[in-house]
Design a protein around this motif. Structure first.
Motif, PDB file in Angstrom:
ATOM      1  N   HIS A 191      -1.251  60.594  72.512  1.00 33.50           N
ATOM      2  CA  HIS A 191      -2.617  60.678  72.000  1.00 33.50           C
ATOM      3  C   HIS A 191      -3.673  60.703  73.105  1.00 33.50           C
ATOM      4  CE1 HIS A 191      -0.424  59.026  68.449  1.00 33.50           C
ATOM      5  NE2 HIS A 191      -1.267  59.797  67.786  1.00 33.50           N
ATOM      6  N   VAL A 192      -3.261  60.510  74.352  1.00 33.11           N
ATOM      7  CA  VAL A 192      -4.210  60.484  75.462  1.00 33.11           C
ATOM      8  C   VAL A 192      -4.664  61.903  75.786  1.00 33.11           C
ATOM      9  CG1 VAL A 192      -4.549  59.910  77.898  1.00 33.11           C
ATOM     10  CG2 VAL A 192      -3.232  58.372  76.418  1.00 33.11           C
ATOM     11  N   VAL A 193      -5.968  62.110  75.856  1.00 32.42           N
ATOM     12  CA  VAL A 193      -6.542  63.386  76.274  1.00 32.42           C
ATOM     13  C   VAL A 193      -7.147  63.170  77.660  1.00 32.42           C
ATOM     14  CG1 VAL A 193      -8.196  65.216  75.773  1.00 32.42           C
ATOM     15  CG2 VAL A 193      -7.067  63.999  73.887  1.00 32.42           C
ATOM     16  N   PRO A 194      -6.556  63.738  78.705  1.00 31.80           N
ATOM     17  CA  PRO A 194      -7.091  63.528  80.051  1.00 31.80           C
ATOM     18  C   PRO A 194      -8.534  64.002  80.167  1.00 31.80           C
ATOM     19  CG  PRO A 194      -4.905  64.521  80.145  1.00 31.80           C
ATOM     20  CD  PRO A 194      -5.345  64.568  78.708  1.00 31.80           C
ATOM     21  N   SER A 195      -9.300  63.315  80.968  1.00 33.03           N
ATOM     22  CA  SER A 195     -10.721  63.650  81.087  1.00 33.03           C
ATOM     23  C   SER A 195     -10.945  65.045  81.654  1.00 33.03           C
ATOM     24  CB  SER A 195     -11.430  62.600  81.941  1.00 33.03           C
ATOM     25  OG  SER A 195     -11.527  61.388  81.229  1.00 33.03           O
ATOM     26  N   VAL A 222     -23.429  63.897  79.771  1.00 36.47           N
ATOM     27  CA  VAL A 222     -22.070  63.591  79.336  1.00 36.47           C
ATOM     28  C   VAL A 222     -21.360  62.938  80.512  1.00 36.47           C
ATOM     29  CG1 VAL A 222     -21.943  65.423  77.626  1.00 36.47           C
ATOM     30  CG2 VAL A 222     -21.213  65.886  79.967  1.00 36.47           C
ATOM     31  N   GLY A 223     -20.444  62.024  80.209  1.00 34.07           N
ATOM     32  CA  GLY A 223     -19.701  61.344  81.256  1.00 34.07           C
ATOM     33  C   GLY A 223     -18.258  61.158  80.850  1.00 34.07           C
ATOM     34  N   VAL A 224     -17.424  60.871  81.820  1.00 34.57           N
ATOM     35  CA  VAL A 224     -16.015  60.578  81.548  1.00 34.57           C
ATOM     36  C   VAL A 224     -15.647  59.269  82.237  1.00 34.57           C
ATOM     37  CG1 VAL A 224     -15.262  62.942  81.143  1.00 34.57           C
ATOM     38  CG2 VAL A 224     -15.305  62.069  83.478  1.00 34.57           C
ATOM     39  N   ILE A 225     -14.801  58.501  81.552  1.00 35.70           N
ATOM     40  CA  ILE A 225     -14.256  57.253  82.088  1.00 35.70           C
ATOM     41  C   ILE A 225     -12.740  57.398  82.030  1.00 35.70           C
ATOM     42  CG2 ILE A 225     -14.103  54.749  81.781  1.00 35.70           C
ATOM     43  CD1 ILE A 225     -16.887  54.820  80.580  1.00 35.70           C
ATOM     44  N   THR A 226     -12.072  57.171  83.167  1.00 34.58           N
ATOM     45  CA  THR A 226     -10.700  57.633  83.333  1.00 34.58           C
ATOM     46  C   THR A 226      -9.712  56.522  83.699  1.00 34.58           C
ATOM     47  OG1 THR A 226     -11.150  58.125  85.658  1.00 34.58           O
ATOM     48  CG2 THR A 226     -11.552  59.891  84.077  1.00 34.58           C
ATOM     49  N   PRO A 227      -9.514  55.537  82.855  1.00 29.73           N
ATOM     50  CA  PRO A 227      -8.606  54.444  83.224  1.00 29.73           C
ATOM     51  C   PRO A 227      -7.150  54.873  83.333  1.00 29.73           C
ATOM     52  CG  PRO A 227      -9.226  54.283  80.923  1.00 29.73           C
ATOM     53  CD  PRO A 227     -10.078  55.361  81.516  1.00 29.73           C
ATOM     54  N   MET A 228      -6.788  55.996  82.720  1.00 33.76           N
ATOM     55  CA  MET A 228      -5.382  56.402  82.705  1.00 33.76           C
ATOM     56  C   MET A 228      -5.052  57.424  83.788  1.00 33.76           C
ATOM     57  SD  MET A 228      -4.409  54.448  80.317  1.00 33.76           S
ATOM     58  CE  MET A 228      -2.727  54.935  79.932  1.00 33.76           C
TER      59      MET A 228
END
Length: 323
Positions: A201-205, A243-249
């Motif tokens: 279910h993870v969609v990479p940023s 718009v921004g992205v947060i990428t813990p994965m």
């Protein structure tokens, strides 16, 4: 305040309740969790005392979280207490936004500076499906209430889930063309006992940004003037918002971590997905100074989280620490 790796710690995220009026798929089991007994939860005066003792050490910024913090009675009273602490420069709130239309004016009057609203769909039926509660939430109405009350910047946090809401990426990005809001797309973090959501279910940023670039070119942007945190920001041509992205994965940012977390029952958690905690509540209620405990906690703060190894520090759900 420096930890053992020389990182400046100036930011405290304060969970004031483990309860929530939603049951979002990525955050809490649908049946809820065993709630903390009331006597174990810090009173507002105790939270303010923690902040009063840590502020002289360099604490400057606070974020109130939950669970869902707006369901705890008289939240503006806590904001007023914290705003009165010398050295505190900024107070933010993380909320699902359901109660903002009723609370925004009072929160602003109490001294709340800015707000993050969690919203994972613009479709009312889908909101109910993801949150597993029907509370009549309308993101635009809630964000406008905060904006009209003078709270800002306003950030909208969207946890992107493949096959669940990733078809709304462009719709969320389009909000920044109409409003001076900052929409941040967060990679799903499959944690704890929420086994129905997985890496699938993870969609990479990078994919999120590619879908937004299909709308129009993106320009790199500094983002909001306050509280940028780990997000990387961009702007659509002529848009008042970003718009921004947060990428813990896919791209960790532990090397720049500047925060620790206080749980609702008074444990200082030095990493969201780490095992390390120091209990402050007992010493606080005995009237003992907290500085030695805080200095010990920073000396033991881990270098990085272990989320990619699926170790989540004993968390059953993100709602236990407010993300």
């Amino acid at each position: 305040m420096l930890d053992q790796f020389g990182r400046h710690i100036e930011y405290l995220r304060i969970s004031i309740t483990d309860r929530c009026n939603f049951r979002c798929q990525y955050c809490m089991p649908v049946e809820g969790l065993p709630w903390l007994p009331k006597q174990e939860i810090l009173r507002y005066e105790e939270i303010a005392e923690v902040v009063r003792q840590l502020a002289p050490l360099g604490l400057k910024r606070l974020r109130i979280t939950g669970g869902e913090p707006t369901i705890r009675p008289d939240l503006p009273a806590l904001i007023r207490l914290l705003k009165a602490v010398p050295g505190i420069e900024d107070i933010a709130l993380s909320t699902n936004g359901v109660k903002l239309p009723q609370l925004a004016v009072d929160l602003a009057a109490a001294g709340l500076d800015r707000v993050n609203i969690s919203a994972d769909s613009l479709q009312s039926e889908r909101v109910v499906k993801i949150a597993r509660r029907d509370l009549g939430f309308d993101l635009v109405q809630s964000a406008l209430a905060a904006q009209q009350a003078g709270i800002g910047p306003i950030k909208i946090n969207v946890v992107v889930m493949r096959g669940i809401n990733d078809d709304e990426i462009a719709d969320f990005a389009a909000l920044t063309r109409e409003h001076p809001w900052h929409v941040r797309f967060i990679e799903l973090m499959p944690v704890g006992e929420l086994r129905e959501l997985t890496w699938d279910h993870v969609v990479p940023s990078d994919e999120v940004l590619a879908r937004i670039r299909a709308m129009a070119p993106l320009e790199a942007d500094a983002g909001p003037a306050r509280g940028n945190g780990p997000a990387v920001y961009y702007r659509l041509p002529g848009a008042p918002g970003t718009v921004g992205v947060i990428t813990p994965m896919t791209h960790t940012y532990c090397e720049s971590c500047n925060r620790v977390r206080l749980t609702a029952d008074g444990r200082l958690r030095t990493c969201l997905f780490g095992d390390h905690e120091v209990v402050l509540r007992d010493a606080l209620r005995r009237g003992e100074p907290l500085r030695p405990l805080f200095e010990r906690a920073l000396a033991e703060k881990p270098k990085e989280h272990a989320l990619l190894q699926m170790r989540v520090g004993g968390l059953r759900a993100l709602s236990e620490v407010g993300g």
